[in-house]
Scaffold this active site. Structure first.
Site, mmCIF file in Angstrom:
data_model
loop_
_atom_site.group_PDB
_atom_site.id
_atom_site.type_symbol
_atom_site.label_atom_id
_atom_site.label_comp_id
_atom_site.label_asym_id
_atom_site.label_seq_id
_atom_site.Cartn_x
_atom_site.Cartn_y
_atom_site.Cartn_z
ATOM 1 C CG HIS A 1 -6.925 -3.276 10.001
ATOM 2 N ND1 HIS A 1 -5.758 -2.609 10.112
ATOM 3 C CD2 HIS A 1 -6.999 -4.032 9.183
ATOM 4 C CE1 HIS A 1 -5.060 -3.262 9.359
ATOM 5 N NE2 HIS A 1 -5.842 -4.143 8.623
ATOM 6 C CG ASP B 1 -7.584 -7.269 6.660
ATOM 7 O OD1 ASP B 1 -6.728 -6.957 7.517
ATOM 8 O OD2 ASP B 1 -7.719 -6.657 5.652
ATOM 9 N NE ARG C 1 -2.332 -1.307 3.277
ATOM 10 C CZ ARG C 1 -1.970 -0.457 4.744
ATOM 11 N NH1 ARG C 1 -1.892 0.755 4.510
ATOM 12 N NH2 ARG C 1 -1.221 -1.150 5.753
ATOM 13 C CB SER D 1 -0.711 -3.813 7.455
ATOM 14 O OG SER D 1 -2.211 -3.327 7.167
ATOM 15 C CE LYS E 1 -5.985 -3.771 4.583
ATOM 16 N NZ LYS E 1 -6.099 -4.397 6.219
ATOM 17 C CB THR F 1 -3.888 -13.497 8.591
ATOM 18 O OG1 THR F 1 -4.464 -12.456 7.944
ATOM 19 C CG2 THR F 1 -4.161 -14.871 7.681
ATOM 20 C CD GLU G 1 2.907 -22.354 23.153
ATOM 21 O OE1 GLU G 1 1.882 -22.354 23.833
ATOM 22 O OE2 GLU G 1 3.849 -23.244 22.793
ATOM 23 C CG ASN H 1 3.157 -6.471 2.007
ATOM 24 O OD1 ASN H 1 2.425 -7.120 2.864
ATOM 25 N ND2 ASN H 1 2.656 -5.858 0.964
ATOM 26 C CB CYS I 1 1.006 -6.328 13.647
ATOM 27 S SG CYS I 1 2.022 -5.037 13.204
ATOM 28 N NE ARG J 1 0.257 -8.666 2.291
ATOM 29 C CZ ARG J 1 -0.610 -8.282 3.650
ATOM 30 N NH1 ARG J 1 -1.513 -8.817 3.947
ATOM 31 N NH2 ARG J 1 -0.007 -7.127 3.819
ATOM 32 C CE1 TYR K 1 0.285 -6.103 -1.718
ATOM 33 C CE2 TYR K 1 -0.860 -4.031 -0.823
ATOM 34 C CZ TYR K 1 -0.403 -5.201 -0.590
ATOM 35 O OH TYR K 1 -0.397 -5.928 0.590
ATOM 36 N N GLY K 2 -2.865 -5.290 -4.066
ATOM 37 C CA GLY K 2 -3.947 -5.842 -3.510
ATOM 38 C C GLY K 2 -4.576 -4.673 -2.822
ATOM 39 N N GLY K 3 -4.116 -3.957 -1.732
ATOM 40 C CA GLY K 3 -4.741 -3.025 -1.054
ATOM 41 C C GLY K 3 -4.967 -1.770 -1.509
ATOM 42 N NE ARG L 1 5.292 -6.937 13.166
ATOM 43 C CZ ARG L 1 5.774 -7.927 12.800
ATOM 44 N NH1 ARG L 1 6.999 -8.212 13.501
ATOM 45 N NH2 ARG L 1 5.067 -8.896 12.157
#
Ligand code: GDP
Ligand code: PGA
Ligand code: MN
Length: 611
Positions: free
Chosen positions: A253, A300, A82, A275, A233, A280, A520, A390, A277, A392, A224-226, A423
């Site tokens: 989101h 998502d 993106r 995104s 998005k 999924t 975990e 990135n 982080c 996918r 690109y996807g996004g 993160r």
């Protein structure tokens, strides 16, 4: 106006919906494609378009035994994520786009983009994709129509959204009452007669533009996807967040998961992480603690509305997963592996193995040789990564073995807990429970995370990413915070989801992750549920409630007590260092910052003993 193309192409189709036909004609007149096709969503169409993409060199058909009906694509190396600096919220008033979005006057933007769109589909086919985000049977179906000149987009949209002739028929039945989001996309690469196409057409000049008042999207220059799958998005977050503000709901989101306890109690959890982080992965979690089970509803996006019973219900508007490939494997995400191994998927910017399967960093069975996403020879000794960070996979959600039955219910599922997270190498403990909705809103509004490869720009820089929505709030973020507070104020507090804040990414002195993560993380879900049930202990800290080491189920976990303590630690000195950053962040909002959030910040400062 009707272009010549509509008469000459057999697959032209068309619609009895006058408004939609007029818009399609208008776009065709501006972009001058050679052909127009109305996307039906049929299997034959998928076969024809994927064959066309193979012929063009955009797709490589994968080994039928390993990945049936699946394809590999490598993008132009400049079109991999993106583009936040090229993304605009063109509200009529600049103040409505707020301090976090790029803005340009909508008329000025339209003039500029009409210039780019003029003749931009020359030599190409223009596809009209009717789609619906969420259920076509919903009370108010959320229609969209994407026009694109990219076969890659058509094929990917079919995986990611409910598309095709059934949707168009419903739009036509509803006639002028059918509201749909017009979404225009072009890769911005017209072809002169006889000009050889490239594998991944795109344009160095990119614009990803939302017109919030008109509920309209214009995207140019990227495949690109996004940036290009406009139902995702652009519609389901940026445009939908504006609709949600106006209509009293939330477009977030967030992943949605169903957690089943050993006592067969069912809980639904939503979680917002920026995104790349961990959404999924958490959505498809395979719990490591005995007796607990997870089913997936979405990975998502969550649209959440209050039900008649006063609870907050979440729906996943999407139809596929568009997941980060690197790091995905049989151990970290066995459910994603099973889903993609069933085929019918598109892999972008991963490595291609010599037996035409795919590979990426972190996947088992490292090949001795492969072709990297850049088309170069790759071996385990290569200095460069085989796959873009990135890269996918794009795969149908219905292939996921642990998809919950409730996915098919337009009403959605009642959410018990909301997790925010990001993160952070330091400072932020494994899990913190908020005191109440407003405190939870404060946690969300101050969410911080290191930037990832999901957007262009520097990676690893800590930034504030409110509710993981920084690049996706379609209006003034100060008003968005107020919207969150208002929804909580108007609700029955006892029925509101409890808000938690998690960090799977804290590091030790050597830079290794303190917490093993993935399956975990079920231990953290269990603690949160036990908090809802009033069963688990917690210590009160300046930032909220964190688990006592005994209250977190660590049985069978290969982790020292010292590491567990380090993962859970709230260090007042580290938190004091956050305060100026939060103050700087809040200062951006001026008088649109809700007072309640300032009160929360003052409370945090007082508890930390900061002036
Ligand atoms: P999304 O973009 O938010 O959906 O993020 P993904 O679930 O696709 O994960 C992005 C990256 O983070 C992938 O490389 C994952 O392997 C990694 N990741 C996800 N969950 C965890 C976790 O719990 N711990 C660690 N260390 N990494 C994770
Ligand atoms: P995600 O989104 O990283 O949140 O899955 C995809 C994107 O960035 O377009
Ligand atoms: Mn994801």
């Amino acid at each position: 106006m009707t272009t010549e193309a509509t008469h000459t192409d057999q697959r032209a189709g068309g619609t009895t919906h006058a408004g939609l036909q007029a818009w399609v004609d208008e776009v065709a007149a501006m972009t001058t494609p050679d052909h127009i096709e109305w996307v039906t969503g049929s299997d034959a169409e998928w076969t024809r378009l994927t064959e066309k993409l193979v012929e063009a060199g955009t797709f490589v058909r994968l080994n039928e035994e390993k990945k049936p009906n699946s394809f590999y694509a490598a993008s132009d190396p400049t079109d991999v994520a993106r583009v936040e600096d090229r993304t605009y919220i063109c509200s009529v008033d600049e103040k409505d786009s707020g301090p976090t979005n790029n803005w340009m006057d909508p008329n000025e933007m339209k003039d500029l983009m009409r210039g780019l769109y003029a003749g931009c589909m020359k030599g190409r086919t223009m596809y009209v994709i009717p789609f619906v985000m969420g259920h076509v049977e919903a009370e108010n179906p959320m229609f969209g129509v994407e026009i694109t000149d990219s076969e890659y987009v058509v094929v990917s949209m079919r995986v990611m959204a409910r598309t095709g002739v059934n949707v168009l028929r419903r739009i036509e039945e509803l006639g002028e009452n059918a509201k749909y989001v017009p979404a225009l996309h072009s890769v911005g690469a017209p072809l002169e007669p006889g000009q050889q196409d490239v594998k991944w057409p795109c344009n160095p000049e990119k614009y990803i533009v939302q017109f919030p008042e008109e509920r309209m999207i214009w995207s140019y220059g990227s495949g690109y996807g996004g940036n290009a799958l406009l139902g995702k998005k652009c519609y389901s977050l940026r445009i939908a967040s504006v609709m949600a503000r106006d209509e009293g709901w939330l477009a977030e989101h967030m992943l949605i998961l169903k957690l089943i306890s050993p006592e067969q109690q069912v809980y639904y959890i939503a979680a917002a992480f920026p995104s790349a982080c961990g959404k999924t992965n958490l959505a498809m979690l395979a719990p490591t603690i005995p007796g607990w089970k997870v089913e997936t509803l979405g990975d998502d996006i969550a649209w959440m509305r209050f039900g008649e019973d006063g609870r907050l219900y979440a729906v996943n508007p999407e139809f596929g997963f568009f997941g980060v490939a690197p790091g995905t494997n049989e151990h970290t995400n066995p459910n994603a592996m099973k889903t993609i191994n069933k085929g019918n998927s598109v892999f972008t910017n991963v490595a291609l193995t010599d037996d035409t399967d795919i590979w990426w960093e972190g996947l088992e069975n490292t090949p001795a040789h492969a072709t990297s996403w850049k088309g170069q020879d790759w071996t385990p000794d290569s200095e460069e990564l085989s796959s873009h960070a990135n890269s996918r996979y794009c795969t149908p959600i219905e292939q996921c073995d642990i998809l919950a039955d409730e996915y098919y219910d337009p009403k959605g599922v009642p959410i018990s807990a909301i997790f925010f997270g990001g993160r952070r190498k330091t400072t932020v403990p494994l899990v913190t429970e908020s005191r109440d909705w407003i405190h939870g809103t404060f946690m969300g509004a101050t969410l911080s995370s290191e930037t990832t490869a999901a957007a262009t720009g520097a990676v690893g820089v800590v930034r504030r990413d409110p509710m993981a929505m920084l690049p996706f709030i379609g209006y003034n973020a100060g008003d968005y915070f107020q919207h969150w507070i208002n929804l909580g104020k108007d609700a029955d507090a006892s029925k509101l989801p409890k808000i938690f804040y998690v960090n799977w990414f804290r590091r030790d002195e050597e830079g290794a992750f303190l917490w093993p993560g993935f399956g975990e993380n079920s231990r953290v879900l269990k603690w949160a549920i036990e908090r809802l049930e009033g069963k688990a202990a917690a210590v009160e800290t300046p930032i909220g409630h964190v688990p006592t080491p005994e209250s977190l189920d660590t049985s069978g976990l290969d982790m020292s007590d010292a590491d567990i303590a380090a993962a859970l630690k709230v260090d007042p000195e580290e938190w004091k260092a956050e305060i100026p950053q939060i103050e700087e962040w809040f200062a951006k909002f001026g008088d649109t910052l809700p007072t309640q959030l300032q009160v929360e910040l003052d409370g945090l400062k007082a508890r930390l003993g900061v002036e």
